[in-house]
Design an enzyme around this catalytic site. Structure first.
Site, PDB file in Angstrom:
ATOM      1  N   CYS A 270       0.807  -1.228   0.000  1.00 24.14           N
ATOM      2  CA  CYS A 270       0.000   0.000   0.000  1.00 24.14           C
ATOM      3  C   CYS A 270       0.839   1.277   0.000  1.00 24.14           C
ATOM      4  O   CYS A 270       0.882   1.993  -0.995  1.00 24.14           O
ATOM      5  CB  CYS A 270      -0.923   0.004   1.216  1.00 24.14           C
ATOM      6  SG  CYS A 270      -2.168  -1.273   1.123  1.00 24.14           S
TER       7      CYS A 270
HETATM    8  N1  LIG Z   1      -2.759  -5.705   1.879  1.00 26.62           N
HETATM    9  C1  LIG Z   1      -3.232  -4.606   2.423  1.00 26.62           C
HETATM   10  O1  LIG Z   1      -2.902  -4.273   3.569  1.00 26.62           O
HETATM   11  C2  LIG Z   1      -4.220  -3.717   1.687  1.00 26.62           C
HETATM   12  C3  LIG Z   1      -4.931  -2.769   2.412  1.00 26.62           C
HETATM   13  C4  LIG Z   1      -5.836  -1.956   1.768  1.00 26.62           C
HETATM   14  C5  LIG Z   1      -5.988  -2.070   0.386  1.00 26.62           C
HETATM   15  N2  LIG Z   1      -5.271  -2.985  -0.326  1.00 26.62           N
HETATM   16  C6  LIG Z   1      -5.502  -3.065  -1.758  1.00 26.62           C
HETATM   17  O2  LIG Z   1      -6.324  -4.179  -2.039  1.00 26.62           O
HETATM   18  C7  LIG Z   1      -5.950  -4.772  -3.279  1.00 26.62           C
HETATM   19  C8  LIG Z   1      -5.600  -6.232  -3.061  1.00 26.62           C
HETATM   20  O3  LIG Z   1      -4.463  -6.302  -2.211  1.00 26.62           O
HETATM   21  P1  LIG Z   1      -4.078  -7.625  -1.425  1.00 26.62           P
HETATM   22  O4  LIG Z   1      -3.039  -7.237  -0.447  1.00 26.62           O
HETATM   23  O5  LIG Z   1      -5.294  -8.333  -0.950  1.00 26.62           O
HETATM   24  O6  LIG Z   1      -3.408  -8.467  -2.613  1.00 26.62           O
HETATM   25  P2  LIG Z   1      -3.003 -10.008  -2.558  1.00 26.62           P
HETATM   26  O7  LIG Z   1      -1.870 -10.157  -3.508  1.00 26.62           O
HETATM   27  O8  LIG Z   1      -2.862 -10.471  -1.152  1.00 26.62           O
HETATM   28  O9  LIG Z   1      -4.278 -10.755  -3.141  1.00 26.62           O
HETATM   29  C9  LIG Z   1      -4.735 -10.583  -4.433  1.00 26.62           C
HETATM   30  C10 LIG Z   1      -5.338 -11.883  -4.903  1.00 26.62           C
HETATM   31  O10 LIG Z   1      -5.886 -11.665  -6.195  1.00 26.62           O
HETATM   32  C11 LIG Z   1      -5.625 -12.784  -7.006  1.00 26.62           C
HETATM   33  N3  LIG Z   1      -5.755 -12.384  -8.386  1.00 26.62           N
HETATM   34  C12 LIG Z   1      -4.878 -11.713  -9.167  1.00 26.62           C
HETATM   35  N4  LIG Z   1      -5.411 -11.493 -10.370  1.00 26.62           N
HETATM   36  C13 LIG Z   1      -6.650 -12.038 -10.364  1.00 26.62           C
HETATM   37  C14 LIG Z   1      -7.677 -12.117 -11.308  1.00 26.62           C
HETATM   38  N5  LIG Z   1      -7.569 -11.576 -12.526  1.00 26.62           N
HETATM   39  N6  LIG Z   1      -8.813 -12.768 -10.958  1.00 26.62           N
HETATM   40  C15 LIG Z   1      -8.945 -13.298  -9.734  1.00 26.62           C
HETATM   41  N7  LIG Z   1      -8.003 -13.244  -8.790  1.00 26.62           N
HETATM   42  C16 LIG Z   1      -6.868 -12.615  -9.101  1.00 26.62           C
HETATM   43  C17 LIG Z   1      -4.247 -13.229  -6.563  1.00 26.62           C
HETATM   44  O11 LIG Z   1      -4.015 -14.584  -6.913  1.00 26.62           O
HETATM   45  C18 LIG Z   1      -4.327 -13.009  -5.053  1.00 26.62           C
HETATM   46  O12 LIG Z   1      -4.804 -14.158  -4.379  1.00 26.62           O
HETATM   47  C19 LIG Z   1      -4.791  -3.932  -3.805  1.00 26.62           C
HETATM   48  O13 LIG Z   1      -5.300  -2.956  -4.669  1.00 26.62           O
HETATM   49  C20 LIG Z   1      -4.243  -3.275  -2.557  1.00 26.62           C
HETATM   50  O14 LIG Z   1      -3.597  -2.054  -2.840  1.00 26.62           O
HETATM   51  C21 LIG Z   1      -4.398  -3.820   0.308  1.00 26.62           C
END
Ligand SMILES: NC(=O)c1ccc[n+]([C@@H]2O[C@H](COP(=O)([O-])OP(=O)(O)OC[C@H]3O[C@@H](n4cnc5c(N)ncnc54)[C@H](O)[C@@H]3O)[C@@H](O)[C@H]2O)c1
Length: 430
Positions: A270
């Site tokens: 993030c």
């Molecule tokens: N991790 C955090 O603390 C956090 C906090 C707030 C917001 N976010 C935002 O949330 C979003 C997700 O982050 P995250 O940390 O959960 O990511 P992550 O990498 O933990 O999880 C993403 C998941 O999406 C899957 N994926 C990728 N492409 C895909 C597709 N086309 N179809 C289906 N699944 C797919 C991946 O295999 C993975 O399991 C990002 O935009 C991030 O900036 C993250």
């Protein structure tokens, strides 16, 4: 039955695309609230784990997953066709940067294309992935429109930024207030209604762009303040002042000050990334987001600053970095979690290796570390092993680590997190 009624009587079928740090806890909340929930992920291993009732996200207990899976309320699949039977879908896919440091929205584009193939009347689509202002309208809305669907009639569309804080035992998906901005007032109203069933407080804003900007303000605020305090740390070092003491003292002011702490650099999916989504968008409008650029410059220089500090510390003990044995303590990007994405520890390790140090690491949450196609393995933290290093660099201050023991046994410690209370001369603070 209209979507509104389905949401209220819990018969709405919910999908979550992307079962990571954000998506899995969200899917669990929907399932817990009584909705038949399907998680869709391209990672078959993750899908198999959920199907087997297991969890791979630290904040989601396996027992919760297995209970929900065994009652049939939570399912996972790699098959996007399930979207045809879902009433609402939330997109939680990654939004990383390209090598050029520009936004990489291919995951959002991919999920959008898959949804478009299955879009059906009354379907509510909510984007949760952090992204630049305008994404929901420019990518999702325009793709659905081009396919002949009309928002507010054929489907509903909203943006709702996730605010999850991995490792935070108090604030979670359920009790953290959530922002919603829909394309139309009806989109906002329906998305708000849905999320209100699983989140304690939902705050509507007037547009998807506002909702997108809220998240970027929050994370830019953190990145800029961390950049500021990192520079304050560098200035204090030059002035011979203990920055940690200064921050603690300033934090006694009951108004107008909020403490931020210096460190080895930003990490995670993030704070190092999201502000650059905003600055990229502004560049297209011929505007330079100066605070973001400056904070990013200061924050990304911190691993080099740490490496220089280690070199100075070793030098004062008449040792060159080249050939010295250095233990990097903590490789996760923050305490008490296992996430190493964008972790500054990786840069610190690489920079020390470039200087010729023999670098090992220890992290109770990360037993193995893949760096440049080579696997490193976490070392055990015993008094004996600690004594074997010329310098220990505390990069992450995991609660379970016995820092008193580290201070007592280490020849030399560079502490980037103020984890060590000892004022002994072998302990050097950032
Ligand atoms: N991790 C955090 O603390 C956090 C906090 C707030 C917001 N976010 C935002 O949330 C979003 C997700 O982050 P995250 O940390 O959960 O990511 P992550 O990498 O933990 O999880 C993403 C998941 O999406 C899957 N994926 C990728 N492409 C895909 C597709 N086309 N179809 C289906 N699944 C797919 C991946 O295999 C993975 O399991 C990002 O935009 C991030 O900036 C993250």
């Amino acid at each position: 039955m209209a979507l509104r009624e389905k949401i209220l009587d819990r018969s709405a079928r919910i999908g979550v695309i992307g079962l990571g740090y954000v998506g899995l806890p969200l899917a669990v909340e929907f399932a817990r609230a009584g909705y038949a929930t399907v998680g869709i992920d391209v990672d078959a291993q993750r899908v198999d784990k959920i199907a087997a009732g297991r969890s791979y996200i630290q904040d989601v207990p396996a027992s919760v997953v297995s209970d929900l899976v065994s009652t049939g309320r939570l399912k996972a699949t790699t098959d996007y066709k399930v979207l045809k039977n879902l009433d609402a879908v939330s997109i939680c896919v990654p939004t990383p940067l390209r090598k050029t440091r520009d936004p990489d929205i291919q995951y959002i584009a991919d999920a959008t294309a898959k949804i478009r193939e299955c879009l059906h009347p009354e379907m509510l689509v909510t984007l949760e992935s952090t992204t630049y202002p305008g994404t929901t309208d420019e990518i999702l809305l325009s793709e659905f429109r081009d396919a002949g669907f009309e928002v507010g009639r054929d489907f509903y569309l909203a943006f709702s930024p996730e605010r999850i804080d991995p490792g935070n035992s108090h604030w979670n998906t359920h009790n953290t207030p959530k922002i919603i901005g829909g394309v139309t007032p009806e989109c906002t109203s329906l998305a708000k209604l849905l999320y209100e069933q699983v989140v304690e407080r939902v705050i509507p804003v007037t547009s998807t762009k506002s909702a997108e900007m809220v998240k970027l303000l929050e994370n830019t605020f953190r990145a800029v303040n961390i950049g500021l305090v990192n520079e304050i740390a560098i200035m204090c070092d030059k002035l011979g002042i203990n920055v940690w003491e200064v921050i603690e003292a300033a934090a006694t002011k009951p108004f107008g000050f909020m403490p931020f702490y210096p460190g080895p650099g930003l990490g995670g999916h993030c704070i190092p990334i999201d502000p650059l989504y905003l600055s990229w968008k502004l560049k297209l409008l011929n505007y330079t987001a100066r605070f973001i650029e400056l904070a990013s410059e200061v924050n990304t220089s911190m691993p080099e600053y740490v490496t220089a500090k280690v070199a100075r510390a070793l030098n004062s003990a008449r040792k060159p970095v080249n050939g010295s044995k250095v233990l990097v303590l903590g490789v996760a990007y923050k305490k008490d979690i296992s996430d190493i994405r964008e972790s500054p520890a990786l840069d610190v390790i690489r920079l020390l290796q470039q200087e010729g140090a023999e670098v090992a690491y220890s992290d109770p949450y990360a037993p193995e570390l893949r760096m440049d196609h080579v696997s490193l393995y976490s070392r055990e933290l015993t008094p004996e092993t600690i004594r074997g290093y010329d310098c220990v660099v505390v990069v992450t201050d995991h609660t379970v680590v016995d820092f008193d023991m580290i201070a007592r046994e280490a020849v030399l410690v560079v502490d980037c997190r103020n984890a060590i209370r000892s004022k002994a001369s072998n302990v050097i603070k950032l």
